[in-house]
Design a protein around this motif. Sequence first.
Motif, PDB file in Angstrom:
ATOM      1  N   GLY A   1       0.804  -1.218   0.000  1.00  0.00           N
ATOM      2  CA  GLY A   1       0.000   0.000   0.000  1.00  0.00           C
ATOM      3  C   GLY A   1       0.837   1.268   0.000  1.00  0.00           C
ATOM      4  N   ASP A   2       2.173   1.108  -0.132  1.00  0.00           N
ATOM      5  CA  ASP A   2       3.095   2.241  -0.091  1.00  0.00           C
ATOM      6  C   ASP A   2       2.839   3.086   1.154  1.00  0.00           C
ATOM      7  OD1 ASP A   2       4.362   1.418  -2.502  1.00  0.00           O
ATOM      8  OD2 ASP A   2       2.694   2.260  -3.620  1.00  0.00           O
ATOM      9  N   ARG A   3       2.734   4.415   1.008  1.00  0.00           N
ATOM     10  CA  ARG A   3       2.568   5.272   2.195  1.00  0.00           C
ATOM     11  C   ARG A   3       1.247   5.049   2.919  1.00  0.00           C
ATOM     12  NH1 ARG A   3       5.146   9.591  -0.705  1.00  0.00           N
ATOM     13  NH2 ARG A   3       3.114  10.460  -1.139  1.00  0.00           N
TER      14      ARG A   3
ATOM     15  N   TRP B   1      -1.369  -1.003   4.699  1.00  0.00           N
ATOM     16  CA  TRP B   1      -2.340  -2.091   4.492  1.00  0.00           C
ATOM     17  C   TRP B   1      -3.716  -1.541   4.841  1.00  0.00           C
ATOM     18  CZ3 TRP B   1      -3.610  -6.409   2.372  1.00  0.00           C
ATOM     19  CH2 TRP B   1      -4.300  -7.429   3.002  1.00  0.00           C
ATOM     20  N   SER B   2      -4.569  -1.388   3.830  1.00  0.00           N
ATOM     21  CA  SER B   2      -5.869  -0.757   4.056  1.00  0.00           C
ATOM     22  C   SER B   2      -6.885  -1.261   3.044  1.00  0.00           C
ATOM     23  CB  SER B   2      -5.738   0.765   3.951  1.00  0.00           C
ATOM     24  OG  SER B   2      -5.503   1.120   2.590  1.00  0.00           O
TER      25      SER B   2
ATOM     26  N   SER C   1      -6.169  -3.527  -2.618  1.00  0.00           N
ATOM     27  CA  SER C   1      -6.417  -4.657  -3.520  1.00  0.00           C
ATOM     28  C   SER C   1      -5.814  -4.451  -4.910  1.00  0.00           C
ATOM     29  CB  SER C   1      -7.909  -4.954  -3.625  1.00  0.00           C
ATOM     30  OG  SER C   1      -8.610  -3.842  -4.119  1.00  0.00           O
ATOM     31  N   THR C   2      -5.629  -3.210  -5.359  1.00  0.00           N
ATOM     32  CA  THR C   2      -5.031  -2.955  -6.672  1.00  0.00           C
ATOM     33  C   THR C   2      -3.552  -2.559  -6.576  1.00  0.00           C
ATOM     34  OG1 THR C   2      -5.761  -0.652  -6.579  1.00  0.00           O
ATOM     35  CG2 THR C   2      -7.223  -2.216  -7.700  1.00  0.00           C
ATOM     36  N   TRP C   3      -3.014  -2.537  -5.356  1.00  0.00           N
ATOM     37  CA  TRP C   3      -1.634  -2.104  -5.139  1.00  0.00           C
ATOM     38  C   TRP C   3      -0.624  -2.957  -5.911  1.00  0.00           C
ATOM     39  CZ3 TRP C   3       2.188  -4.941  -2.487  1.00  0.00           C
ATOM     40  CH2 TRP C   3       3.393  -4.262  -2.297  1.00  0.00           C
TER      41      TRP C   3
ATOM     42  N   MET D   1      -9.681  -5.424   1.384  1.00  0.00           N
ATOM     43  CA  MET D   1      -8.429  -5.578   2.133  1.00  0.00           C
ATOM     44  C   MET D   1      -7.846  -6.956   1.899  1.00  0.00           C
ATOM     45  SD  MET D   1      -7.939  -3.997   5.865  1.00  0.00           S
ATOM     46  CE  MET D   1      -6.288  -3.769   6.464  1.00  0.00           C
ATOM     47  N   LYS D   2      -7.334  -7.140   0.651  1.00  0.00           N
ATOM     48  CA  LYS D   2      -6.732  -8.412   0.271  1.00  0.00           C
ATOM     49  C   LYS D   2      -5.814  -8.192  -0.918  1.00  0.00           C
ATOM     50  CE  LYS D   2     -10.331 -10.324  -2.729  1.00  0.00           C
ATOM     51  NZ  LYS D   2     -11.336 -11.377  -2.798  1.00  0.00           N
TER      52      LYS D   2
END
Length: 99
Positions: free
Chosen positions: A13-15, A18-19, A23-25, A96-97
Amino acid sequence: MPTSRESAVFTVGDRGGWSFSTSTWTNGKRFKAGDVLVFKYDSTAHNVVAVNAAGYKGCSAPRSAKVYTSGNDRVTLARGTNYFICSIPGHCQSGMKIA
């Protein structure tokens, strides 16, 4: 065994960490076995669970799944596709996956 590159470390999730928007990270990123994912999150609100493809698809964690709860987890990727979800009710379903 010589490797073509050192293991890379990725902050999921970079900065943003995890949120619900992770899901597209993984889009456009290349991961290799041995790379490390760092999951940063509020440990009172979330967790990270390593699951199989069925667990990912169905947003369910089998009893034997490895659960991470530190809020700053380092996970080394295994060969093949690795799947992670947040097992707090409703969180995986809300995006969140990652795979």
